[in-house]
Structure formats: C-alpha cells, structure tokens
Design a protein around this motif. Structure first.
Motif, PDB file in Angstrom:
ATOM      1  N   ASP A  36       9.245   1.260 -10.974  1.00 49.44           N
ATOM      2  CA  ASP A  36       9.410   1.312  -9.512  1.00 49.44           C
ATOM      3  C   ASP A  36       8.637   2.494  -8.915  1.00 49.44           C
ATOM      4  OD1 ASP A  36      11.007  -0.902  -9.689  1.00 49.44           O
ATOM      5  OD2 ASP A  36      12.904   0.201  -9.613  1.00 49.44           O
ATOM      6  N   LYS A  37       8.673   3.639  -9.613  1.00 48.36           N
ATOM      7  CA  LYS A  37       7.929   4.811  -9.116  1.00 48.36           C
ATOM      8  C   LYS A  37       6.420   4.542  -9.155  1.00 48.36           C
ATOM      9  CE  LYS A  37      11.457   8.062 -10.702  1.00 48.36           C
ATOM     10  NZ  LYS A  37      11.853   8.882 -11.858  1.00 48.36           N
ATOM     11  N   ALA A  38       5.980   3.894 -10.247  1.00 54.18           N
ATOM     12  CA  ALA A  38       4.553   3.570 -10.361  1.00 54.18           C
ATOM     13  C   ALA A  38       4.142   2.604  -9.249  1.00 54.18           C
ATOM     14  CB  ALA A  38       4.267   2.977 -11.732  1.00 54.18           C
ATOM     15  N   ARG A  39       5.045   1.687  -8.913  1.00 58.55           N
ATOM     16  CA  ARG A  39       4.753   0.733  -7.832  1.00 58.55           C
ATOM     17  C   ARG A  39       4.550   1.475  -6.513  1.00 58.55           C
ATOM     18  NH1 ARG A  39       8.233  -0.981  -4.357  1.00 58.55           N
ATOM     19  NH2 ARG A  39      10.042  -0.526  -5.673  1.00 58.55           N
ATOM     20  N   ILE A  40       5.387   2.471  -6.267  1.00 55.66           N
ATOM     21  CA  ILE A  40       5.248   3.230  -5.018  1.00 55.66           C
ATOM     22  C   ILE A  40       3.921   4.008  -5.014  1.00 55.66           C
ATOM     23  CG2 ILE A  40       6.232   5.159  -3.695  1.00 55.66           C
ATOM     24  CD1 ILE A  40       9.022   4.089  -4.706  1.00 55.66           C
ATOM     25  N   GLU A  41       3.605   4.634  -6.165  1.00 55.56           N
ATOM     26  CA  GLU A  41       2.305   5.334  -6.260  1.00 55.56           C
ATOM     27  C   GLU A  41       1.158   4.366  -5.997  1.00 55.56           C
ATOM     28  OE1 GLU A  41       1.045   7.935  -9.387  1.00 55.56           O
ATOM     29  OE2 GLU A  41       3.103   8.546  -9.852  1.00 55.56           O
ATOM     30  N   SER A  45      -1.706   4.371  -2.974  1.00 56.74           N
ATOM     31  CA  SER A  45      -3.012   4.770  -3.505  1.00 56.74           C
ATOM     32  C   SER A  45      -4.188   4.226  -2.704  1.00 56.74           C
ATOM     33  CB  SER A  45      -3.141   4.291  -4.950  1.00 56.74           C
ATOM     34  OG  SER A  45      -3.299   2.878  -4.991  1.00 56.74           O
ATOM     35  N   GLY A  46      -3.937   3.213  -1.927  1.00 56.42           N
ATOM     36  CA  GLY A  46      -5.044   2.576  -1.208  1.00 56.42           C
ATOM     37  C   GLY A  46      -5.752   1.503  -2.010  1.00 56.42           C
ATOM     38  N   ALA A  47      -5.215   1.167  -3.171  1.00 55.75           N
ATOM     39  CA  ALA A  47      -5.843   0.136  -4.000  1.00 55.75           C
ATOM     40  C   ALA A  47      -5.824  -1.203  -3.274  1.00 55.75           C
ATOM     41  CB  ALA A  47      -5.124   0.013  -5.337  1.00 55.75           C
ATOM     42  N   LEU A 132       5.211  -4.304 -10.739  1.00 57.94           N
ATOM     43  CA  LEU A 132       4.298  -3.430  -9.973  1.00 57.94           C
ATOM     44  C   LEU A 132       3.851  -4.061  -8.663  1.00 57.94           C
ATOM     45  CD1 LEU A 132       1.900  -2.067 -12.773  1.00 57.94           C
ATOM     46  CD2 LEU A 132       3.721  -0.811 -11.603  1.00 57.94           C
ATOM     47  N   ASN A 133       3.896  -5.380  -8.605  1.00 58.38           N
ATOM     48  CA  ASN A 133       3.313  -6.073  -7.456  1.00 58.38           C
ATOM     49  C   ASN A 133       4.209  -7.267  -7.080  1.00 58.38           C
ATOM     50  OD1 ASN A 133       1.121  -6.438  -5.618  1.00 58.38           O
ATOM     51  ND2 ASN A 133       0.236  -8.017  -6.949  1.00 58.38           N
ATOM     52  N   PRO A 134       5.497  -6.973  -6.817  1.00 57.03           N
ATOM     53  CA  PRO A 134       6.477  -8.062  -6.718  1.00 57.03           C
ATOM     54  C   PRO A 134       6.222  -9.048  -5.581  1.00 57.03           C
ATOM     55  CG  PRO A 134       7.435  -5.967  -6.033  1.00 57.03           C
ATOM     56  CD  PRO A 134       6.109  -5.654  -6.624  1.00 57.03           C
ATOM     57  N   ASP A 135       5.595  -8.599  -4.532  1.00 60.81           N
ATOM     58  CA  ASP A 135       5.345  -9.488  -3.396  1.00 60.81           C
ATOM     59  C   ASP A 135       3.911 -10.006  -3.375  1.00 60.81           C
ATOM     60  OD1 ASP A 135       7.962  -8.944  -2.529  1.00 60.81           O
ATOM     61  OD2 ASP A 135       7.269  -7.075  -1.576  1.00 60.81           O
ATOM     62  N   ASN A 136       3.200  -9.816  -4.479  1.00 61.89           N
ATOM     63  CA  ASN A 136       1.778 -10.211  -4.537  1.00 61.89           C
ATOM     64  C   ASN A 136       0.982  -9.600  -3.389  1.00 61.89           C
ATOM     65  OD1 ASN A 136       1.842 -11.871  -6.897  1.00 61.89           O
ATOM     66  ND2 ASN A 136       2.897 -13.436  -5.691  1.00 61.89           N
ATOM     67  N   ARG A 137       1.343  -8.352  -3.059  1.00 62.29           N
ATOM     68  CA  ARG A 137       0.638  -7.668  -1.973  1.00 62.29           C
ATOM     69  C   ARG A 137      -0.843  -7.514  -2.311  1.00 62.29           C
ATOM     70  NH1 ARG A 137      -0.633  -2.507  -0.552  1.00 62.29           N
ATOM     71  NH2 ARG A 137       0.076  -1.696  -2.553  1.00 62.29           N
ATOM     72  N   LEU A 138      -1.109  -7.237  -3.601  1.00 66.36           N
ATOM     73  CA  LEU A 138      -2.492  -7.071  -4.044  1.00 66.36           C
ATOM     74  C   LEU A 138      -2.914  -8.267  -4.883  1.00 66.36           C
ATOM     75  CD1 LEU A 138      -2.379  -3.344  -5.245  1.00 66.36           C
ATOM     76  CD2 LEU A 138      -3.200  -4.222  -3.054  1.00 66.36           C
ATOM     77  N   LEU A 275      -2.350   7.854 -13.702  1.00 65.81           N
ATOM     78  CA  LEU A 275      -3.461   8.804 -13.693  1.00 65.81           C
ATOM     79  C   LEU A 275      -4.173   8.682 -12.352  1.00 65.81           C
ATOM     80  CD1 LEU A 275      -4.774   8.042 -17.273  1.00 65.81           C
ATOM     81  CD2 LEU A 275      -3.833  10.236 -16.540  1.00 65.81           C
ATOM     82  N   THR A 276      -4.342   9.828 -11.690  1.00 70.22           N
ATOM     83  CA  THR A 276      -4.991   9.838 -10.382  1.00 70.22           C
ATOM     84  C   THR A 276      -6.228  10.715 -10.464  1.00 70.22           C
ATOM     85  OG1 THR A 276      -2.784   9.683  -9.397  1.00 70.22           O
ATOM     86  CG2 THR A 276      -4.608  10.261  -7.922  1.00 70.22           C
TER      87      THR A 276
END
Lengths: 319, 297
Positions: A36-41, A45-47, A132-138, A275-276
C-alpha cells in the motif's frame, strides 16, 4: 530527486498470500501494508506507465511482452489453490508493448508481443497489479523472464525497455517481481510459524537490502551471480531481476532506497523496496562486469577459436 | 469386485505443437501440419490402445509443478480455455473434461499412507495445465474417458534427483495399489519429453520442418541410450541412469513422470514398443508403450 524518465523502481514479491490472506500472518500483513505504501509512492511519482518484469512468467522463445488490451480471468494459483480464486481485469498498453518488442529486436534480441484472450497472466503479475494499481489508473506492460537468458541478454533486454520508455516520452515506473531468497518450505506449515528458510538465506537477503537501502542498485545487480549461488534454488540459470531493473533504471547507484518491508512468505525472502532517482547518494562505486549494448546470440565456450585474430589452432600441443 | 489393473503405460510427451499440427476443432490456432513422425507415432499408440478396454486415464504432468507435496485434481468437471504461456500462438484449446475423483482420492490416500505429502485440489476455478490436455488429447481425442491428473512435485530442485526418484517410486506403487483396489482398468501416461534443451527462437512458420532438428548431438545420443534401454526391457538400469541423463540433457524427466510410470508398472523387464522418436523445437520426444500383457507371454 534526479529527473529521469524512469521515475520509480519497485521490487515486490509475487506469492499470493499478501493479497489473499494477509491476516494469517503478521509478516504477510506487513508486506501487504508495504504494498500500500509503495502504491502511494507510485501515485505520487508522476509515472504514466507501469513496466513489469515478472520472474513468475518464464519464456523460452526470446522475450514476450503482454499486449492484450484488457486481460480478464478468474485465476487460481497452481500451488496455493486452497487460498481461493482471484478475479482480475487489467489495462495493458498494446502500443507501448509493440514499441518495446521493436526496441528489443533493434538490439538483437528475439522478442514478440502476445495478445490472446485467456492468456495465463502469472501469479506475480496479478498480485502486483492488484495491489499497486488496483483501479488500473496506469496502463501496463508485462515482460517475461527467459529461462535461458544470462547476464548479457538480460542487460540488453533492460536497455531495450529503457529505449522504449525514452522513445515513448512517457514517465515510467519499473516493477520487478521476485523473491530475494526463493527457497519455499516444502512441507505444510502453520502460517504463524513462517520464517526464512535458512539463516544463510536471511543473511544474504539482509546484505542485499542493506545495499538497496543505500540506493546501490548497480552494486546489487553486479552481485546477482553470487546471490544466485548463495541464496537461490537454481530453477533457472541465473538471478535476473536486478540486472533488468538496473539496466532499465540506468546502471548506477544514484537512488534513494526505501525498504518498506522484509518478511518471510512460505520460507522465501519477500521484500518491498522502492528506488527513486537521486542526485548523489552512494555515488558511483566500482563495477567490473561487462556492459553489452547489443545481443549477438549465445557465446559458446569454444567460439574464440573461430575468431580470425586468434589464429589457427595447433593440431597438437606445442612444446 | 474384480481386481483392477493397469492395461498399458505410455510415455506420451506434450509438445503443444502436435495438437496445433492436427488442427482439432478445440484449438483456435490453425496450421499446415508438421511433426508428422511424432503424430503418426501417436496414431500407432492409439491403434495399440484400440484393442484395450480401459475406464480411466491417469496422467502425471510436468506442467502442474508443485513444491509442497504432490497434488491431485479433486473436482469432477472442468471446462475452460487453455492458453500455452510459452506458445500462445500455437495452443489455445477449449477443453471439457471429467475427473475420476474417487480414484484420484484413492491414489492420494495411498500415497499419504506411504509417507508422501499430498493434497487434493478442490478449487473449481482451477485451470488445467496444457501438458495434461495435450497428452490426453493425443491419446484419446474423443475425451470419452475420465482422467486422474497428478502434479509433479519438484523435489529435484530443492533436494536432488535421487530423492525425487525415491518419492516417485513410492507414488507409482501407491498408484498401482489404488488402481488394483478400485477394480478399474487404467491407462497411465507419463507426459514428458526426454532431452529438453529448446531452441530460443521460432521460425516464421512454426511448422517449417526444414528448421526442426535435435538441439545438439549430445541430447540425441542420450535419448537413444535411454530409449534402447526401454526397448531392451532394462527399465531399472534406465531409472538408475536417470539422474545423469536429466542433468546432461536438462531432460524433462526432472519432473518425475517417467520414474512414477516405471514404478507403477513394476519396472518392466519386457520390451517396450517405440512408436516414434522426433524433435520439437530441438527437444527429444519419444512415444513409447508398455503392455503388461507382454510380460505374461
């Protein structure tokens, strides 16, 4: 933060427990929370696209890239079928998948897209995309893991993916799905009793995580052969995820590393790490592995005899 | 109830190319043929089975790989689409099959009694692996017999070939006992190739037979060594050589199917019938039958 087309790298484990039954083990729940934290990052991130490399999807014929626009199925893991079924519907980017395959071919790799209804998306990709992408946002692409590929081919694959990202003009997040140590418990265990299979596996996991925390991705990449020998059940020829991740992200140590969780899942070392790109962290340390740009096929041990510069072989041993 | 029996055992490899080449209505992909030697070998195997009456097909499959014990299908009906993750361009097969859950559970229970870790797979959404479907289709394209499907426990990866073989010998014995106690007549299939180093590229026309050959001579020699031992009825010697064979040719025997079959058949000392040997994208495949009646002659 360093400006880069690959704005985030994420390592996640692929076993289904954090998705299907995190409540059964505190560590599994911490992995779920870390997802969940990685999903928020990722969201911050602007990806614009997810590029997934899954060690759970083996390929033989070169490298396959998932290009079916909306894969949909009710999935059951072949090992952990008693944990339940997973309904999924994802959003792929066929155009970007084609571009990736094209860039692979330009660097000498055998590659193709796959676009078929009912294609069996692997457990790891399903878990990662659901969490990481539960709503298929990306939109996403998934790249297979060729079971015969070794380092040179993997490095070139990563560079090809990077070529596609740069050519697309999109910001991408690279998601690599893999355990660290991968030795499963081979007997049924009470979830509460889960632990890393051996102390040796645990120590190697910690060493890798120490490097990742410092952003030393290229160093981790170059230690992959050693890690494969020390902490991996050798189901395939090599431990590829960090070769791929590093070559997509730029083959350096300039990252802010964030180890969000490290826990056992059925004996394996499961870690969620982000990793950023950063300006200056661990800096460029020493590298000693080859840095190939193009893939020229398998190099056999005796190939050097064919090289003109080596001269003819003597018919018998000289003095 | 009369005593059940194994009416035949067969090495029945599962390259999806062979189904693709046959163009059955269940498969969405279509071809111009290819791999005739192997497909005609399957025809000969089917001919040899036409004289046999059997109730069930028991298949041990490499493409349902499990690491925590050996698993068995435990749901009566499965109907879905199987898409090969490696060769999706060739194999997208609509299957509709029946499982003999009673016999499946009996083998499971016998295996548990002999100390093996086992599990029934009871999730109705489970997708059947393409290896099982390919071998069963090529042996019985009418799909008019129920099947029992056994996963391959990959103890070779976690321990070694010797331990894998020891477990598969126990599993074979458990299978035979369960069949005998069931009163049923069973056909057993070992769904695996022999040497298993693939080409990593595919011709533009996958069925272009001018491109097909064994990956290397080493694989060919090892395949012939193993096949000749089967032909000579020296199956115990063949099993003794299996760890070396598997290592030298990255053979699919690593999944344990063939060891399981030999054990279930009681390590035949009679001659096997070789119906065909051929390669598929470089891997060595043999279609071989063992008829226990031959042992009695």
């Amino acid at each position: 933060m360093r400006e880069d087309n690959v704005c985030k790298g994420i390592l996640v484990p692929g076993l289904p427990h954090p998705l299907l039954c995190p409540e059964k083990n505190e560590g599994w729940q911490r992995i779920r929370d870390a997802y969940d934290k990685a999903r928020i990052e990722l969201e911050e991130s602007g990806a614009e696209i997810l590029v997934i490399y899954s060690t759970f999807w083996p390929s033989i014929l070169g490298h396959q890239v998932q290009a079916y626009p909306e894969p949909e199925w009710t999935y059951v893991d072949e090992e952990f079928h008693d944990l339940g079924s997973i309904d999924y519907k994802f959003k792929m980017d066929p155009e970007f998948a084609e571009l990736t395959a094209t860039k692979c071919k330009e660097r000498g790799l055998h590659a193709r897209t796959v676009s078929y209804y009912g294609f069996p998306i692997d457990t790891g990709s399903i878990v990662a995309l659901k969490l990481l992408n539960p709503d298929n946002r990306l939109p996403a692409i998934i790249v297979s893991s060729n079971m015969y590929a070794n380092r040179a081919e993997s490095i070139v694959l990563g560079k090809s993916i990077r070529d596609a990202i740069d050519a697309s003009g999109k910001k991408a997040a690279a998601v690599v799905i893999s355990a660290l140590s991968n030795r499963l418990h081979t007997v049924e265990i009470d979830p509460k009793d889960d632990k890393i299979h051996s102390l040796k596996d645990h120590e190697w996991n910690l060493k890798f995580l120490e490097y990742l925390e410092k952003g030393r991705l290229e160093d981790v990449s170059q230690l992959s052969r050693q890690f494969h020998n020390e902490a991996r059940v050798p189901k395939v020829v090599s431990f590829k995820p960090f070769w791929i991740m590093a070559s997509i992200m730029g083959q350096n140590n300039l990252y802010d590393g964030n180890v969000l969780a490290y826990e056992p899942i059925c004996g394996t070392g499961a870690a969620v790490v982000t990793l950023t790109p950063a300006e200056d962290t661990a800096g460029d340390l020493e590298y000693d592995e080859d840095d190939p740009e193009f893939y020229k096929g398998d190099r056999e041990v005796l190939d050097f005899y064919d090289q003109p510069g080596m001269g003819p072989l003597e018919e018998r041993d000289g003095d | 109830m009369s005593k059940g029996e194994i009416v035949m055992g067969a090495l029945a490899p599962h390259p999806p190319h062979l189904v693709y080449a046959e163009n059955p209505p269940q498969n969405e992909a279509t071809s111009e043929g290819g791999w005739e030697e192997l497909r005609w070998g399957y025809e000969r195997l089917r001919d040899s089975l036409s004289e046999k009456d059997y109730d069930v097909i028991i298949v041990h499959t490499p493409h349902w790989a499990t690491f925590v014990g050996t698993h068995f299908l435990g749901v009566e009906k499965f109907k879905s689409l199987s898409v090969d993750p490696i060769f999706p361009n060739l194999f997208r097969y609509n299957y509709d099959l029946t499982v003999d859950v009673e016999l499946s559970k009996a083998i499971h229970d016998n295996a548990a009694d002999s100390g093996l870790l086992v599990k029934m797979m009871e999730n109705p959404d489970f997708r059947i692996d393409y290896g099982t479907i390919t071998s069963c289709h090529l042996v019985n394209p009418k799909w008019d017999k129920p099947i029992v499907c056994i996963s391959s426990n990959r103890s070779k990866f976690y321990f070694n070939s010797e331990l894998m073989q020891a477990n598969m010998i126990k599993l074979g014995e458990a299978t035979r006992k369960a069949v005998e106690a069931s009163g049923k007549r069973a056909l057993l299939l070992s769904s695996n190739s022999l040497s298993h180093r693939h080409f990593t590229t595919e011709p533009e026309v996958p069925e272009d037979m001018s491109k097909e050959h064994v990956t290397n001579h080493n694989q060919y020699l090892w395949d012939m060594k193993m096949i000749n031992l089967m032909k000579d009825g020296k199956t115990k010697e063949m099993i003794d050589l299996m760890p070396d064979f598997t290592e030298q040719t990255v053979a699919e025997t690593e999944a344990g199917c063939l060891t399981w079959l030999m054990s279930a058949l009681g390590f035949p000392d009679y001659k096997a019938t070789v119906h065909a040997y051929g390669t598929v994208i470089g891997t060595g495949n043999a279609i071989i039958g063992w008829d226990p009646k031959k042992a009695k002659i």
